[in-house]
Motif scaffolding. Structure first.
Motif, mmCIF file in Angstrom:
data_model
loop_
_atom_site.group_PDB
_atom_site.id
_atom_site.type_symbol
_atom_site.label_atom_id
_atom_site.label_comp_id
_atom_site.label_asym_id
_atom_site.label_seq_id
_atom_site.Cartn_x
_atom_site.Cartn_y
_atom_site.Cartn_z
ATOM 1 N N ASP A 116 0.814 -1.216 0.000
ATOM 2 C CA ASP A 116 0.000 0.000 0.000
ATOM 3 C C ASP A 116 0.853 1.273 0.000
ATOM 4 O OD1 ASP A 116 0.989 -0.190 2.562
ATOM 5 O OD2 ASP A 116 -0.963 -0.075 3.571
ATOM 6 N N TYR A 117 2.166 1.137 -0.285
ATOM 7 C CA TYR A 117 3.010 2.330 -0.360
ATOM 8 C C TYR A 117 2.545 3.194 -1.540
ATOM 9 C CZ TYR A 117 6.973 5.464 -0.419
ATOM 10 O OH TYR A 117 7.749 6.594 -0.375
ATOM 11 N N PRO A 118 2.422 4.526 -1.363
ATOM 12 C CA PRO A 118 1.970 5.412 -2.447
ATOM 13 C C PRO A 118 3.106 5.691 -3.444
ATOM 14 C CG PRO A 118 2.400 6.695 -0.460
ATOM 15 C CD PRO A 118 2.590 5.253 -0.083
ATOM 16 N N VAL A 119 3.248 4.830 -4.416
ATOM 17 C CA VAL A 119 4.371 4.911 -5.355
ATOM 18 C C VAL A 119 4.180 6.057 -6.340
ATOM 19 C CG1 VAL A 119 5.563 3.731 -7.244
ATOM 20 C CG2 VAL A 119 4.932 2.477 -5.168
ATOM 21 N N THR A 120 5.241 6.839 -6.522
ATOM 22 C CA THR A 120 5.312 7.875 -7.546
ATOM 23 C C THR A 120 6.433 7.511 -8.509
ATOM 24 O OG1 THR A 120 4.513 9.617 -6.072
ATOM 25 C CG2 THR A 120 5.770 10.325 -7.990
ATOM 26 N N CYS A 121 6.209 7.769 -9.794
ATOM 27 C CA CYS A 121 7.186 7.400 -10.817
ATOM 28 C C CYS A 121 7.241 8.482 -11.890
ATOM 29 C CB CYS A 121 6.778 6.057 -11.434
ATOM 30 S SG CYS A 121 7.789 5.520 -12.818
ATOM 31 N N HIS A 122 8.461 8.845 -12.291
ATOM 32 C CA HIS A 122 8.668 9.740 -13.430
ATOM 33 C C HIS A 122 9.474 8.992 -14.491
ATOM 34 C CE1 HIS A 122 7.604 12.779 -10.432
ATOM 35 N NE2 HIS A 122 7.347 13.581 -11.427
ATOM 36 N N GLY A 123 9.131 9.198 -15.740
ATOM 37 C CA GLY A 123 9.851 8.549 -16.827
ATOM 38 C C GLY A 123 10.174 9.541 -17.931
ATOM 39 N N LEU A 124 11.450 9.581 -18.342
ATOM 40 C CA LEU A 124 11.902 10.465 -19.417
ATOM 41 C C LEU A 124 12.330 9.603 -20.592
ATOM 42 C CD1 LEU A 124 12.769 13.284 -20.482
ATOM 43 C CD2 LEU A 124 14.984 12.901 -19.378
#
Length: 311
Positions: free
Chosen positions: A136-144
């Motif tokens: 249940d960790y609130p994962v954030t992800c950025h992709g370039l």
């Protein structure tokens, strides 16, 4: 030696072309073709697929779904579209996830992971599976990513001499927080909530960098423990290399692995030990698509896993 009959359905697209090029010089294969006039005829395509031992579907989602009911169940399929990545009965084709490599030789329906999804899943899924990152960790992800992932029309737009000046700048998109890779990101990682994902396309051809930040007090683990777990998980892998904690360079270009089929993982931690960054670098056309497809094909057919790959 009898040759495997291989068909690349959609070989004129970016991914299909790269797969066909990788297979063209290999003596193990006979590449089947289809007349230009029949490329959009689903029954003609299915007829060629049914002559093959293994076929790649390098098609839009709708076209991939359309042809499958006409395909002999015994013909082995590698689908590079989004259509079947979370579908029942399909194996998610990321060999480095424990259990997948052993399942590939018997698989007849394999979904090739998305490029952004690959970059995120290799960072998050092992930690969740080992119980080190809460589901249940609130994962954030950025992709370039480079613009090669935008397909033929997007590539032409970037290469147009009269292009809009806006194309010279990084362009975040999917700003309503909806993206076609999100279902596989959540499902394969085993997350209870959908990640917040921001993709960005920039003015260079190929290469991708994906980052996942972590607040370690929320995770309940140290950066050294998480970094060590990733190193152990991927130890001995031929395609994925994990660098020791805080060995990332001051600047890490997103096109570092352009033209290659490998993937590098870096981990960094803030001086106070409370914030961590998980980073993956890959070629969106390599380990992010065509290289991954060829790697899966090799394993499905009992061939050397890295044959035809640029490592």
């Amino acid at each position: 030696m009898s040759k495997y009959k291989i068909f690349v359905d959609g070989s004129s697209g970016t991914t299909g072309l790269r797969i066909a090029d990788r297979l063209a010089g290999r003596e193990e294969f006979t590449l089947l073709t289809i007349p230009e006039a029949d490329r959009k005829d689903v029954h003609a395509r299915a007829a060629v697929i049914n002559q093959s031992d293994l076929s790649f579907l390098c098609l839009p989602d709708a076209a991939a779904r359309e042809v499958l009911p006409l395909v002999d169940p015994a013909v082995r399929i590698l689908d590079t579209s989004t259509a079947h990545r979370t579908a029942p009965g399909w194996l998610y084709g990321l060999p480095e996830l424990h259990g997948t490599r052993d399942a590939l030789p018997a698989a007849t329906r394999v979904a090739v992971p998305g490029c952004y999804a690959t970059g995120m899943i290799v960072l998050v899924a092992p930690l969740v599976r080992m119980g080190l990152l809460p589901k249940d960790y609130p994962v954030t992800c950025h992709g370039l990513s480079g613009y090669s992932g935008a397909g033929k029309s997007g590539i032409a737009q970037y290469r147009d001499p009269g292009r809009d000046i806006a194309l010279e700048s990084p362009r975040p998109y999917g700003l309503t927080l909806s993206h076609k890779h999100l279902p596989e990101m959540q499902a394969v990682c085993g997350l209870r909530t959908t990640p917040v994902f921001c993709p960005i396309v920039d003015d260079y051809y190929a290469g991708m960098e994906v980052t996942v930040p972590l607040h370690l007090p929320l995770v309940g683990r140290s950066a050294r423990e998480l970094a060590g777990a990733l190193q152990d998980y991927y130890r001995g892998e031929p395609v994925i290399h994990v660098h020791p904690l805080n060995e990332a360079p001051a600047f890490l270009p997103a096109n570092t692995l352009a033209g290659r089929d490998s993937l590098d993982i870096y981990t960094t931690v803030s001086p106070d030990g409370e914030r961590m960054l998980l980073i993956s670098v890959l070629d969106n056309l390599g380990k992010g698509s065509s290289g991954a497809a060829v790697q899966c094909m090799n394993l499905m057919l009992g061939l050397p896993e890295t044959a035809g790959l640029a490592l």
